[in-house]
Scaffold this motif. Structure first.
Motif, PDB file in Angstrom:
ATOM      1  N   ASN A  21      11.513   2.835 -17.435  1.00 15.83           N
ATOM      2  CA  ASN A  21      12.253   3.233 -16.244  1.00 15.83           C
ATOM      3  C   ASN A  21      11.548   4.382 -15.534  1.00 15.83           C
ATOM      4  O   ASN A  21      11.539   4.457 -14.306  1.00 15.83           O
ATOM      5  CB  ASN A  21      13.672   3.643 -16.641  1.00 15.83           C
ATOM      6  CG  ASN A  21      14.628   3.598 -15.455  1.00 15.83           C
ATOM      7  OD1 ASN A  21      14.451   2.820 -14.536  1.00 15.83           O
ATOM      8  ND2 ASN A  21      15.642   4.435 -15.509  1.00 15.83           N
ATOM      9  N   ALA A  22      10.941   5.288 -16.305  1.00 17.27           N
ATOM     10  CA  ALA A  22      10.246   6.428 -15.719  1.00 17.27           C
ATOM     11  C   ALA A  22       9.108   5.973 -14.820  1.00 17.27           C
ATOM     12  O   ALA A  22       8.902   6.505 -13.726  1.00 17.27           O
ATOM     13  CB  ALA A  22       9.710   7.330 -16.835  1.00 17.27           C
ATOM     14  N   TYR A  45      11.969  11.770 -17.316  1.00 18.12           N
ATOM     15  CA  TYR A  45      12.476  10.519 -17.878  1.00 18.12           C
ATOM     16  C   TYR A  45      11.558   9.972 -18.967  1.00 18.12           C
ATOM     17  O   TYR A  45      11.460   8.771 -19.173  1.00 18.12           O
ATOM     18  CB  TYR A  45      12.657   9.488 -16.755  1.00 18.12           C
ATOM     19  CG  TYR A  45      13.609   9.959 -15.690  1.00 18.12           C
ATOM     20  CD1 TYR A  45      14.981   9.986 -15.923  1.00 18.12           C
ATOM     21  CD2 TYR A  45      13.145  10.416 -14.465  1.00 18.12           C
ATOM     22  CE1 TYR A  45      15.863  10.448 -14.954  1.00 18.12           C
ATOM     23  CE2 TYR A  45      14.013  10.879 -13.491  1.00 18.12           C
ATOM     24  CZ  TYR A  45      15.369  10.887 -13.742  1.00 18.12           C
ATOM     25  OH  TYR A  45      16.237  11.348 -12.777  1.00 18.12           O
ATOM     26  N   SER A  46      10.905  10.873 -19.687  1.00 21.49           N
ATOM     27  CA  SER A  46       9.925  10.471 -20.692  1.00 21.49           C
ATOM     28  C   SER A  46      10.534   9.638 -21.812  1.00 21.49           C
ATOM     29  O   SER A  46       9.840   8.820 -22.436  1.00 21.49           O
ATOM     30  CB  SER A  46       9.235  11.704 -21.284  1.00 21.49           C
ATOM     31  OG  SER A  46      10.216  12.566 -21.871  1.00 21.49           O
ATOM     32  N   GLU A  47      11.832   9.840 -22.098  1.00 26.71           N
ATOM     33  CA  GLU A  47      12.461   9.087 -23.179  1.00 26.71           C
ATOM     34  C   GLU A  47      12.700   7.631 -22.793  1.00 26.71           C
ATOM     35  O   GLU A  47      13.022   6.805 -23.640  1.00 26.71           O
ATOM     36  CB  GLU A  47      13.787   9.750 -23.580  1.00 26.71           C
ATOM     37  CG  GLU A  47      13.598  11.132 -24.183  1.00 26.71           C
ATOM     38  CD  GLU A  47      14.925  11.767 -24.572  1.00 26.71           C
ATOM     39  OE1 GLU A  47      15.968  11.114 -24.373  1.00 26.71           O
ATOM     40  OE2 GLU A  47      14.907  12.902 -25.074  1.00 26.71           O
ATOM     41  N   ASP A  48      12.562   7.322 -21.521  1.00 27.54           N
ATOM     42  CA  ASP A  48      12.743   5.953 -21.033  1.00 27.54           C
ATOM     43  C   ASP A  48      11.495   5.602 -20.229  1.00 27.54           C
ATOM     44  O   ASP A  48      11.505   5.564 -19.003  1.00 27.54           O
ATOM     45  CB  ASP A  48      14.006   5.876 -20.163  1.00 27.54           C
ATOM     46  CG  ASP A  48      14.324   4.456 -19.694  1.00 27.54           C
ATOM     47  OD1 ASP A  48      13.580   3.532 -20.069  1.00 27.54           O
ATOM     48  OD2 ASP A  48      15.297   4.300 -18.942  1.00 27.54           O
ATOM     49  N   MET A  94      19.910   8.844 -17.083  1.00 24.05           N
ATOM     50  CA  MET A  94      19.404   9.769 -16.076  1.00 24.05           C
ATOM     51  C   MET A  94      18.787   9.043 -14.887  1.00 24.05           C
ATOM     52  O   MET A  94      18.768   9.516 -13.778  1.00 24.05           O
ATOM     53  CB  MET A  94      18.376  10.727 -16.692  1.00 24.05           C
ATOM     54  CG  MET A  94      18.957  11.644 -17.749  1.00 24.05           C
ATOM     55  SD  MET A  94      20.151  12.797 -17.028  1.00 24.05           S
ATOM     56  CE  MET A  94      19.046  13.871 -16.122  1.00 24.05           C
ATOM     57  N   GLY A  95      18.216   7.835 -15.141  1.00 23.42           N
ATOM     58  CA  GLY A  95      17.664   7.065 -14.055  1.00 23.42           C
ATOM     59  C   GLY A  95      18.703   6.742 -13.000  1.00 23.42           C
ATOM     60  O   GLY A  95      18.407   6.721 -11.818  1.00 23.42           O
ATOM     61  N   ARG A 106       7.977  11.427 -14.412  1.00 29.22           N
ATOM     62  CA  ARG A 106       7.616  10.851 -15.713  1.00 29.22           C
ATOM     63  C   ARG A 106       8.033  11.771 -16.855  1.00 29.22           C
ATOM     64  O   ARG A 106       8.494  11.313 -17.908  1.00 29.22           O
ATOM     65  CB  ARG A 106       6.112  10.607 -15.775  1.00 29.22           C
ATOM     66  CG  ARG A 106       5.632   9.484 -14.863  1.00 29.22           C
ATOM     67  CD  ARG A 106       4.175   9.150 -15.129  1.00 29.22           C
ATOM     68  NE  ARG A 106       3.684   8.121 -14.226  1.00 29.22           N
ATOM     69  CZ  ARG A 106       2.934   8.365 -13.149  1.00 29.22           C
ATOM     70  NH1 ARG A 106       2.595   9.615 -12.836  1.00 29.22           N
ATOM     71  NH2 ARG A 106       2.534   7.355 -12.388  1.00 29.22           N
TER      72      ARG A 106
END
Length: 286
Positions: A183-184, A177-180, A1-2, A174
């Motif tokens: 990167n978040a 993209y909480s799972e990363d 997603m990033g 944040r």
């Protein structure tokens, strides 16, 4: 997603700099619509006529064709064939003309020295009998869902979307993209810079006069045209593979109607009855 967010940043930056480059009191000629087809009703002894179709298919030529057809029939008792000389044009008009020709059960023909290209090749297929003179040509190419000027229209819609983009918050980034988490946090740090650029971009777009915006849409459309057509090409190839699969597995092709009735982000479960009618399932599973 990033990657998606970074791609969005790159796209917005690209639009921003192109807008800066073009922003001025730019006066451009308004877009000219295709003139459309020309029709000639030619007597064909002893009792019929040939309806000759020339030039580029315009968006309103579906009903215009039917009107010219009926007018020619009033003058003559029958039309022996429809002759095409065209470089193509609007696909929807070609579909409609093909259906009208099929309904009337006419013969279609490409005469000597004539070329039937692009959308013309589709309209030509409406003929119950179809012929091409040895010195005529039938020329095809990859098709696109964008009509003439469609890429510019897409670019204008993109600008409208940019105008309405809300300011991002670091908290929302944040959360998305909480799972990363690593990167978040890196992406969250980009938010103030992105918001600043977005505000200036929206301000610049708002200051464009009508002709300046038209010119910008044309330019952006030209830049993204290849990418859009490549997406369409891959989609068409994927549809072809689906069709091959349902044919090989003896599944009803109507399954594709259900698939394409939804968007890529929407799903609809098929009922047991639908699964049986489409031959997706072959028995009750017991």
């Amino acid at each position: 997603m990033g990657t998606r967010l970074r791609d969005t940043l790159v796209l917005i930056n690209a639009i921003f700099f192109v807008t800066l480059l073009l922003y001025a009191d730019v006066w451009a000629a308004p877009a000219s619509e295709p003139q459309g087809l020309k029709f000639t009703c030619i007597p064909d002894k002893p009792s019929g006529a040939i309806l000759a179709v020339h030039d580029e298919f315009g968006p309103t030529d579906g009903p215009r064709f039917k009107t010219e057809l009926e007018s020619c029939l009033v003058k003559h008792r029958a039309i022996t064939r429809i002759e095409f000389t065209s470089d193509g044009g609007n696909v929807e008009a070609a579909f409609e003309i093909a259906q009208t020709i099929a309904d009337y059960r006419f013969h279609t023909h490409v005469p000597a020295g004539s070329r039937c290209i692009s959308a013309c090749t589709l309209a030509f297929l409406g003929g119950i009998r179809r012929t091409i003179h040895p010195n005529g040509s039938y020329e095809v190419h990859g098709f696109t869902g964008f009509s003439s000027g469609g890429e510019a229209g897409f670019a204008c819609n993109l600008l409208k979307t940019v105008r309405k983009l809300p300011q991002l918050s670091q908290e929302k980034v944040r959360k998305v993209y909480s799972e990363d988490s690593e990167n978040a946090e890196a992406l969250a740090k980009e938010v103030p810079h992105l918001n600043s650029q977005l505000l200036e971009l929206q301000s610049r777009i708002a200051q464009l006069n009508k002709n300046g915006e038209y010119l910008l849409c044309k330019l952006l459309g030209g830049y993204i045209q290849g990418d859009l057509q490549e997406i369409e090409r891959r989609s068409a190839l994927l549809s072809r593979r689906w069709m091959q699969m349902v044919q090989q597995r003896r599944v009803s092709s109507k399954l594709l109607d259900h698939i394409f009735a939804t968007t890529t982000s929407g799903v609809r479960p098929l009922t047991r009855q639908e699964l049986e009618e489409l031959a997706v399932i072959t028995d009750d599973g017991n």
